[in-house]
Structure formats: structure tokens, C-alpha cells
Design a protein around this motif. Structure first.
Motif, short mmCIF file in Angstrom:
data_model
loop_
_atom_site.label_atom_id
_atom_site.label_comp_id
_atom_site.label_asym_id
_atom_site.label_seq_id
_atom_site.Cartn_x
_atom_site.Cartn_y
_atom_site.Cartn_z
N ALA A 37 7.40 -3.71 4.80
CA ALA A 37 7.02 -3.03 3.56
C ALA A 37 6.15 -3.92 2.70
O ALA A 37 5.16 -3.46 2.10
CB ALA A 37 8.28 -2.62 2.80
N VAL A 38 6.51 -5.23 2.59
CA VAL A 38 5.71 -6.14 1.77
C VAL A 38 4.31 -6.26 2.33
O VAL A 38 3.31 -6.25 1.59
CB VAL A 38 6.40 -7.51 1.70
CG1 VAL A 38 5.52 -8.51 1.00
CG2 VAL A 38 7.74 -7.38 0.97
N GLU A 39 4.21 -6.41 3.65
CA GLU A 39 2.89 -6.55 4.24
C GLU A 39 2.07 -5.28 4.06
O GLU A 39 0.84 -5.34 3.82
CB GLU A 39 3.05 -6.87 5.73
CG GLU A 39 3.62 -8.26 6.00
CD GLU A 39 3.83 -8.53 7.47
OE1 GLU A 39 3.72 -7.57 8.26
OE2 GLU A 39 4.11 -9.70 7.82
N ALA A 40 2.72 -4.09 4.15
CA ALA A 40 1.99 -2.84 3.94
C ALA A 40 1.46 -2.72 2.52
O ALA A 40 0.30 -2.34 2.28
CB ALA A 40 2.90 -1.65 4.28
N LEU A 41 2.27 -3.05 1.54
CA LEU A 41 1.81 -3.00 0.14
C LEU A 41 0.71 -4.02 -0.10
O LEU A 41 -0.23 -3.79 -0.87
CB LEU A 41 3.00 -3.27 -0.79
CG LEU A 41 4.03 -2.16 -0.88
CD1 LEU A 41 5.20 -2.60 -1.76
CD2 LEU A 41 3.41 -0.88 -1.44
N ALA A 42 0.84 -5.21 0.52
CA ALA A 42 -0.20 -6.22 0.36
C ALA A 42 -1.51 -5.74 0.99
O ALA A 42 -2.61 -5.98 0.47
CB ALA A 42 0.24 -7.53 0.97
N ALA A 43 -1.37 -5.07 2.15
CA ALA A 43 -2.58 -4.57 2.81
C ALA A 43 -3.29 -3.52 1.97
O ALA A 43 -4.52 -3.41 1.98
CB ALA A 43 -2.21 -4.01 4.19
N LYS A 44 -2.52 -2.73 1.21
CA LYS A 44 -3.11 -1.71 0.36
C LYS A 44 -3.59 -2.28 -0.96
O LYS A 44 -4.16 -1.56 -1.79
CB LYS A 44 -2.09 -0.60 0.10
CG LYS A 44 -1.74 0.23 1.35
CD LYS A 44 -0.73 1.30 1.01
CE LYS A 44 -0.40 2.16 2.22
NZ LYS A 44 -1.61 2.90 2.73
N GLY A 45 -3.31 -3.58 -1.20
CA GLY A 45 -3.76 -4.19 -2.44
C GLY A 45 -2.86 -3.96 -3.62
O GLY A 45 -3.22 -4.32 -4.75
N LEU A 46 -1.70 -3.37 -3.39
CA LEU A 46 -0.77 -3.14 -4.51
C LEU A 46 -0.07 -4.43 -4.93
O LEU A 46 0.31 -4.59 -6.09
CB LEU A 46 0.26 -2.08 -4.11
CG LEU A 46 -0.30 -0.67 -3.85
CD1 LEU A 46 0.82 0.27 -3.44
CD2 LEU A 46 -1.05 -0.15 -5.06
N ILE A 47 0.15 -5.34 -4.00
CA ILE A 47 0.79 -6.63 -4.28
C ILE A 47 -0.13 -7.73 -3.80
O ILE A 47 -0.56 -7.72 -2.64
CB ILE A 47 2.15 -6.74 -3.57
CG1 ILE A 47 3.09 -5.62 -4.05
CG2 ILE A 47 2.79 -8.09 -3.81
CD1 ILE A 47 4.41 -5.59 -3.32
N LEU A 48 -0.45 -8.66 -4.68
CA LEU A 48 -1.36 -9.75 -4.33
C LEU A 48 -0.63 -11.08 -4.16
O LEU A 48 -1.17 -12.01 -3.57
CB LEU A 48 -2.45 -9.90 -5.40
CG LEU A 48 -3.34 -8.67 -5.61
CD1 LEU A 48 -4.37 -8.95 -6.68
CD2 LEU A 48 -4.00 -8.27 -4.32
N GLY A 49 0.58 -11.21 -4.70
CA GLY A 49 1.29 -12.48 -4.63
C GLY A 49 0.82 -13.47 -5.68
O GLY A 49 0.11 -13.12 -6.63
N PHE A 50 1.23 -14.73 -5.52
CA PHE A 50 0.89 -15.78 -6.49
C PHE A 50 -0.23 -16.65 -5.93
O PHE A 50 -0.49 -16.66 -4.71
CB PHE A 50 2.13 -16.64 -6.80
CG PHE A 50 3.16 -15.90 -7.60
CD1 PHE A 50 3.13 -15.92 -8.99
CD2 PHE A 50 4.15 -15.17 -6.96
CE1 PHE A 50 4.08 -15.24 -9.71
CE2 PHE A 50 5.10 -14.48 -7.69
CZ PHE A 50 5.07 -14.51 -9.07
#
Length: 895
Positions: A37-50
């Protein structure tokens, strides 16, 4: 449109509620249940991290971060609508879609707030490991399955949650018990290690049990983590069910999946039951080991001793001097031979010509605790029956000619045993070469000085608190006079307020005996005690005997005594060797004294009547009143007045003093006088100058008819350190016991002792020095001085080389030990350094050098009756005068 928005927001809510508690980016572990799930959201640009590339999934989600994620989601929705040819504006959305979106956002905000609280609680209590990936995969599979029929049993899910929660509590309890047992086994292992080789096998068993406990601890931790993970998953499912009311649950889990989870929980509970049984079994093992270790400690048997190898040669003929007055603590000193706490009154062993001689000495000591015993037939056991100590020594000297080895000497120090005669009754025996016991103050008072070889038996717990004590032995086994002693005592104490005792003892050569009665009584605030005894050759009848006795009374601050003791009563029948009798012999009299605190002052009164002759008219009497007052800055003031008479009724006698007692045994001088003393206590917390003790004392006898008065001022200071320089003590004293006669009674005394520590220099040197002197009227003087140098790192580590040189001289005094001298060199309260006995005077000087490496030492000593300069010159030649010198090589190993 509405359905799509709702599903997108619900999916975001699920990911945030499950992922932001545990998911990570670069630090996300492989196989984590939220990794996809985290990787999917990151792939969509919703989560960028620190910026550092981490996700920090354990941190709480802030409102700002939630707004940013929603904003990015709305942007993607707009892009998707544009791609479909639909207007991205809010106005283009149907009212029901807009309302659904608002409700979804509000619902998301509420869920996020609750999620923050739950995440904080989970961070405090939950613990996840990679080893629970299997359970996480099961949860993912449950989510992927079609939802169950609308009629799915909700009670089954609730029952599953309850079972998992109960399993979690059971696992936590088992983990705490296992950890507590591990701590107990660790403490037990430390105790067992202190026991000698007898417990080696038990130590191995304890170690293996500790390893088993550690394995169980690790298993319990894993089970606890599984339970916590299951609890988290069930909680997430419950929240998801609450959020998706009315949604088809078949897409999440089937009844078969729920049954599988229930079966796993049951298996988990079975594992916990097995773990509890193992823990209970280990508790029994620990209790058994504790009992065995306690028994081994009680039966501990130890061997200690020392091996000494020595080579020594000496020459000269120095006799009658005590070398401790010059350099104390040398191997030439005999120490405190007479046991009076002083070494300067004991002459050291004469130094005579002895050619080189080698001596080997071995000493052993066997000692036990309270050993358990079994009767010879094995029918009876006696726990803690006997305890003993045995010493042995063996010496083999060899000189210039062959000397046959001496046989070993085995000595029984003490052997003691205690038997339980009946309930509450014990019979104890103590054998050995030192019979130390005490009946009363004047009968068989031998606590410190042994009466000889023999035994003491004591029977306790008889009716009315009765105790029987018997002693038997030989006073002087080194002779063949067969001087046996026998003693018996019966003491009855029916209560703490009353006791009475009867004592009898005798010895054979020359025949003498002593008998006495003693008792104590408490009547409210009044306490009475005393004893009466007879000693001689026929104490039971009207034969040849003497007597003595005393009575003491106490009522609050008031104390009184009456005593009457014949000559020789301090050591009746030779059966009391301790010199701590409360009253001296050959005297009669009574004393009354009282102390009263009043308004910050201490008032004291004493009245003493001395009757050394027949009863009736007093031979002497005295009345004393004292006052004590505490002052600021560590000062105190005391004053007193004493009226004494050597003749009855004469309070202002021409002879103003008499020899009497204040109740204790020591002689005292009751001089008619008025005294005043001002003191400063350097050890007081409020002292004006720390470590400085001062005394100013004035005695006036002229006002009460005496011929003179006196003044004394003295003090000492110590504990001063300035860099490497230290001053251990500085003393000063001025005393004039007769101000009416300037040519008599005056003494001046001073001394200083200190050193310099230069440990930072090569060889780690340090210097010590001392000087003390006194001058008194009548041509009396004493002087002592000495110095020394010590190298703490002489050439190599653990190598110490030290040289000391000192001298003592006296004028008008006896320089050899007189038997009553005391060491007062740095005592500001005394006029003298060492000697108070008139004599011809003289000199004693010496030099002492020693090199020590661990337990190996080389020592050289030279002492003579010449000045120090002459003694030092004799090191490289033949000394002059009377001298003695010794060279020794010594090696000692203690084990």
C-alpha cells in the motif's frame, strides 16, 4: 461518481489507519503487511516521505500532512475527470456527490484524530517482528476474499477478538513469570559461585536451567508479539466493519477463514498452557536448588593459611629498648606484649649475633560453618550440630649445621556444638585452648583474657528462664602443676524485670575458691543491680576468706552506688583475669551523682564518701557541681567547683586533695578547686576553623584554701593539604600547674608531622617528616624527630623502596621501657612524649630500609644508643656504642 469518491476516500482511510502506524520507506522491512500500500501511494505521488528517504511510519499523522495528502488526491481526481471530458470544478459535481465528499472528509478527520490516540497507545504496548509475516499475510488474504453473506455471524468475530485478547494477557503473565524466574536464577548463580568447589555440579545445573529459562523467555516474547499483532489486526477489522456498515463483507473474509483464525487462537492458548506447566516445573527445580545451596553454605569448610620463607642474620647487643619510640611497626618490634594498648612500654627482643639462618614456616587454619551431622547408626540427623576451627604450623629452620626438621604442631582453637535437648531447650559445648567466659563482674570474668585450656557448657531454656553454665580446664598447661579450674553458675530470670544468679569457682594450685550471688530488679523507673562474693580457702563456712560487694541504683538522671571491697577483690581467687572491674579493691564508700539539662545548659552534681578504713566515720568526702554550656561557632564553656576533704567535716583543708573513686575503678584526685574551661571543637559542623581543636583551662585553688592555681592552653590542627604538601598534625601545649611558683610546674610542648607527595615525578617519590619536643621545669626534656623517603615506582611497577631514619632523646627521664609509659608524642592533652619516669636519660636512634616487590621484601635495620649521625655513619662500618643490626629476606604467600 459518488461511489468512486467514497471508495477512494475509504481506501485512503484504510491505508492511513493501517500504514502510518508501522509502514516505512527505506526502513520498511521486507514482507511488511503495509509495504504494498505504501509503495502504491508513493508511486501515485500521494506520499513523498522525508528528505532522508525514510517513511517514519511510527510517527503520528498531523493535520497538515493529512491536508496535503487529500489535496494531492483531489488533484488526481481532477486530472482523471479531465481525461474523461468531465469538468473538474466543484460546480460540475452533483450535489449528492459533493455532499458525500464532505461527509467522507469529515469522517476522515474524525478517524485521524482517533487514530493518533490509538497509535500512541500501540507504540507503548505493541511489539512487531518479522516473524509475524505469516499472520500479516493471512490478514491480507482475508481482505482479498469475497465478503461473507449478509447474515454472517458477528458474534463469531467478537468471540475471536475476546479469545485473542485473553491469549495476549496469558502470554504477558507467562513472560513476567519467566523473567522473574530468570532474575531469581541469576541471583542464585551468584550465591552458588561464592561457595567452594563443592557446588560446581550444582552451578552447571543452574546454568543449564538458566539457558532453558532464556529459551522460554524468547519463546514467550515471540508469542506475545504474535498475540499483540493479532490484537492489532482484529482491532483494524473491527474499525473497518464499523466504517463499512452495509457493505458486502464477502470481499474481506469467509466463514472458513474466520474458523481458521479461531483454530489458530486455540492452538496458541494450548502453547501458553504448556509454557505455564514448564514454568511451574522450573519453579520447583529452583526451590530444590535453593535448599541444596543453603545446606552447602551451612556446611562450608574453608582452608586458609600462609607460607613464609625467611633468611635473617643479625649482630650487636641492643637490650631493653623499645624501637617503636623511634620507628614504629618494624619487624623487630614485639608489639603490645602486655595487652594494654601501648607498644612503647614493652622492650623489644634483644638483637644478638646470629649467623645467616633460613626458616620456612607453614601455617594452616581449618574452619567450618555449622556442620550437619548424622548419628553413627544413621537413625538421627543433627542439622547445624558442630562448628570448629583448627590451626596447624610447621617450621623447619636450618643454619650453619644440619638441623633436623621440627615436627608439625596442630592446635585446636575452638570446637563448638549445640544440641536441641527439648523444645526451647539447647545444650551447647565449646572446647579449645582459649576458655573465654564471664559469670559476673568479679566471678569468672574472663571475656578478654583466657583462663586456660578447657571447655564451657551452657544449658538454656529451663523453667523460670533458668540457665546452667559449667567450665572446666587447666590454667597453665605449659607447666606440670596440674592447676585445674572448675566453675558452675545457675541463673534464673523469670522476667525481664528480675533475675538472680549463684556462682562458684575454684582452682587447685594453690587451692582457692570464690562464690557469689548477684541479681537485678526493675521497679517501674527504679533499677537496682549488684552482687556479693567471698573468696579464699573456705568460702562456704566460717573459714579464711575475704569479701566484697556493691549495689547500684538508677532513677532517671540520678545514679548511686555503694561498694565495699577488701584488698585483692579486683582478682578474686585468681579466677578473673580481666581488669575491667567497676570498682577498685581495698575501699568502701558511696557515690550519688545526677545530670540535669536546663535551658540549654547541663548541670551535674556528685557527692562521694570514701571509707577505706572501718565503717562509720568517713575518711574523705567530696562534693562537685558542674555546668556545661554550648556556644556558637563550635565553642563550649564548662565550669565546676569541687569541695574535698581528707578529714571528716573539713571542707577547706590545708591538704586539698585525696585519693578516691568516682564510682568506677580508676583512681581520681578530688582536689578542692574551681575550674573553668573554654573549648573549640574543630570537628563540629559549625566550627569556626575546621580541624582546629583548642582548649583553655583555668584551675583556681587559692580561693578555697589551696596553695596554688593553674592555667593550660593547648590544641592541635590537622588535615591541611596544599598541592603536594600535606600537614597531618600540628600540636602545641602550654601548661603551668602552679602559677604561684614561676620556677615549678611549667611545660612547653610542640610538634608537627607531614609530608610531600611527588607521585608525578619519575620513581613516584614521597617524603615524610616529624618533629616533637617538650621542656618541663626541673630539667626535664624529650625530643623526637624523624624523616623518610619512599619511591612508589622504584625502577619498575609494584617495586617500592623506602628509607626511614629517626631519633629519640630524653633528659632526666628513663629512656628504656618502664612499664607505664604511653605514646603521647602528638597528644596535645598530655605534657610528655613517651616517658614520665625519672631517670638518667639517653638516646635511641635508628635507620630502617626496605625494598618490597609484591610479597618479597629485603630489609635492613640498624639501631643504637648514639645520636642519629653516629648511627648513620655506622652503616658503612662498625657501629659504635650499644647497637643492633639485622638483615632479612622475607617472602610470604597467603592463601
Amino acid at each position: 461518481m459518488k461511489k468512486r469518491l467514497v471508495m477512494l476516500l475509504a481506501g485512503l482511510l484504510t491505508v492511513l489507519s493501517m500504514g502510518f502506524g508501522l509502514a516505512q520507506f527505506s526502513d520498511v522491512p521486507a514482507g511488511h503487511w503495509a509495504k504494498e500500500a505504501v509503495e502504491a501511494l508513493a508511486a501515485k505521488g500521494l506520499i513523498l516521505g522525508f528528505p532522508d528517504g525514510t517513511f517514519r511510519g511510527n510517527e503520528n499523522l498531523t493535520r497538515y500532512q493529512a491536508a496535503l495528502i487529500i489535496y494531492r488526491l483531489l488533484q488526481q481526481i481532477e486530472e482523471e475527470l479531465k481525461a474523461q471530458g468531465t469538468s473538474p470544478t466543484m460546480e460540475a459535481m452533483a450535489p449528492e456527490d459533493l455532499e458525500a465528499l464532505k461527509n467522507a472528509v469529515q469522517e476522515l478527520a474524525a478517524e485521524l484524530a482517533a487514530l493518533g490516540v490509538r497509535v500512541s497507545a500501540l507504540e507503548d504496548s505493541a511489539a512487531t517482528k518479522e516473524d509475524i509475516a505469516r499472520l500479516e499475510a493471512m490478514i491480507q488474504e482475508l481482505k482479498a476474499q469475497p465478503a461473507p453473506e449478509p447474515g454472517m455471524d458477528q458474534a463469531a468475530l467478537q468471540d475471536l477478538a475476546d479469545r485473542v485478547e485473553a491469549a495476549s494477557i496469558a502470554a504477558d503473565t507467562a513472560l513476567a513469570q519467566a523473567q522473574q524466574l530468570a532474575e531469581q536464577l541469576d541471583a542464585l548463580a551468584q550465591d552458588v559461585e561464592g561457595v567452594k568447589g563443592d557446588v560446581a555440579a550444582l552451578s552447571t545445573q543452574v546454568e543449564s536451567n538458566a539457558q532453558a529459562i532464556q529459551a522460554l523467555n524468547e519463546l514467550a516474547v515471540l508469542l506475545n508479539q504474535d498475540v499483540l499483532s493479532l490484537q492489532d489486526r482484529v482491532t483494524a477489522l473491527e474499525k473497518g466493519l464499523a466504517d463499512l456498515q452495509g457493505v458486502d463483507l464477502e470481499q474481506f473474509a469467509s466463514k472458513e477463514d474466520v474458523a481458521a483464525v479461531q483454530e489458530f487462537a486455540a492452538a496458541l492458548r494450548s502453547d501458553l498452557v504448556g509454557l505455564s506447566e514448564k514454568v511451574s516445573k522450573l519453579e520447583g527445580t529452583v526451590g530444590d536448588l535453593s535448599g541444596k545451596v543453603s545446606k552447602l553454605e551451612r556446611n562450608a569448610f574453608t582452608i586458609s593459611g600462609s607460607l613464609n620463607l625467611r633468611y635473617q642474620s643479625s649482630d650487636g647487643n641492643l637490650v631493653g629498648y623499645d624501637l617503636d619510640r623511634v620507628i614504629p611497626g618494624t619487624f623487630l618490634s614485639t608489639g603490645d606484649v602486655d595487652g594494654d594498648g601501648q607498644v612503647v612500654d614493652d622492650a623489644d627482643t634483644p638483637i644478638a649475633p646470629v649467623s645467616g639462618q633460613t626458616t620456612a614456616s607453614l601455617s594452616l587454619k581449618l574452619q567450618t560453618g555449622k556442620l550437619d551431622a548424622t548419628s553413627s547408626g544413621g537413625a538421627n540427623t543433627y542439622p547445624g550440630l558442630v562448628q570448629f576451627s583448627i590451626t596447624g604450623s610447621w617450621t623447619n629452620p636450618s643454619g650453619g649445621s644440619p638441623v633436623p626438621p621440627l615436627p608439625p604442631i596442630l592446635v585446636v582453637d575452638t570446637v563448638s556444638t549445640t544440641l536441641d535437648v527439648a523444645k526451647g531447650q539447647t545444650l551447647s559445648f565449646r572446647f579449645g585452648r582459649s576458655v573465654n567466659t564471664k559469670f559476673t563482674e568479679y566471678v569468672m570474668d574472663n571475656e578478654n583474657n583466657s583462663l586456660g585450656h578447657g571447655f564451657v557448657a551452657t544449658l538454656k531454656g529451663l523453667p523460670l528462664g533458668t540457665t546452667l553454665t559449667a567450665a572446666y580446664g587447666e590454667k597453665d598447661p605449659a607447666t606440670t602443676n596440674f592447676d585445674y579450674f572448675k566453675a558452675l553458675r545457675v541463673a534464673v530470670a523469670p522476667s525481664d524485670a528480675f533475675s538472680i544468679g549463684l556462682s562458684y569457682a575454684q582452682h587447685d594450685v594453690a587451692f582457692a575458691e570464690v562464690a557469689g550471688v548477684d541479681g537485678s530488679l526493675a521497679l517501674g523507673p527504679v533499677k537496682l543491680s549488684g552482687e556479693y562474693f567471698r573468696f579464699g580457702t573456705n568460702v562456704m563456712l566460717t573459714g579464711s576468706f575475704s569479701e566484697g560487694g556493691y549495689v547500684r541504683a538508677e532513677l532517671g538522671p540520678v545514679k548511686a552506688n555503694y561498694r565495699g571491697l577488701a584488698p585483692g577483690a579486683a582478682n578474686p581467687a585468681g579466677l578473673s583475669l580481666d581488669a575491667d572491674n567497676p570498682f577498685r579493691d581495698a575501699q568502701r564508700g558511696f557515690t550519688v551523682e545526677a545530670g540535669l539539662p536546663l535551658m540549654g545548659m547541663n548541670l551535674g552534681f556528685l557527692y562521694n564518701v570514701q571509707m577505706d578504713g572501718a565503717f562509720g566515720t568517713p575518711d574523705a568526702s567530696a562534693f562537685r557541681a558542674t555546668l556545661g554550656l554550648s556556644l556558637p561557632a563550635g565553642f563550649s564553656l564548662s565550669a565546676g567547683a569541687t569541695l574535698a576533704s581528707a578529714t571528716a567535716g573539713e571542707w577547706f583543708p590545708a591538704t586539698y586533695s585525696f585519693v578516691g573513686v568516682k564510682g568506677p575503678a580508676t583512681l581520681a584526685d578530688y582536689a578542692t578547686a574551681i575550674t573553668a574551661t573554654l573549648k573549640h571543637d574543630g570537628a563540629a559542623g559549625n566550627a569556626l576553623i575546621k580541624n582546629l581543636n583548642l582548649t583553655l583551662a583555668y584551675t583556681n585553688r587559692t580561693l578555697l584554701g589551696g596553695p596554688n592555681d593553674g592555667l593550660a592552653a593547648y590544641g592541635d590542627y590537622g588535615g591541611l593539604a596544599v598541592g603536594p604538601l600535606s600537614v597531618d598534625k600540628v600540636v602545641f601545649r602550654y601548661n603551668d600547674s602552679n602559677l604561684q611558683n614561676p620556677s615549678a610546674g611549667q611545660t612547653l610542648k610542640g610538634g608537627i608531622r607531614g609530608g610531600i607527595n611527588l607521585a608525578g615525578l619519575p620513581l613516584a617519590p614521597s617524603l615524610t617528616g616529624e618533629f616533637a619536643t617538650r621542656v618541663s621545669d626541673g630539667g626535664i626534656s624529650e625530643t623526637k624527630y624523624g624523616f623518610g623517603v619512599k619511591f612508589g615506582q622504584f625502577l619498575f611497577d609494584k617495586s617500592v623502596f623506602e628509607v626511614k631514619a629517626a631519633a629519640y632523646s630524653a633528659t632526666g627521664l628513663q629512656i628504656t621501657p618502664a612499664g607505664t609509659d604511653t605514646d603521647k608524642a602528638f597528644d596535645a592533652g598530655a605534657d610528655h612524649l613517651y616517658s614520665t619516669t625519672a631517670g638518667a636519660g639517653g638516646v635511641l636512634s635508628g635507620v630502617y630500609a626496605t625494598w618490597t616487590y609484591w610479597d618479597l621484601s629485603f630489609t635492613y635495620g640498624l639501631f643504637s644508643d648514639q645520636p642519629l649521625g653516629t648511627t648513620l655513619s655506622g652503616i658503612f662500618g662498625t657501629p659504635t656504642g650499644t647497637y643492633g643490626r639485622v638483615f632479612r629476606i622475607n617472602y610470604t604467600v597467603n592463601f
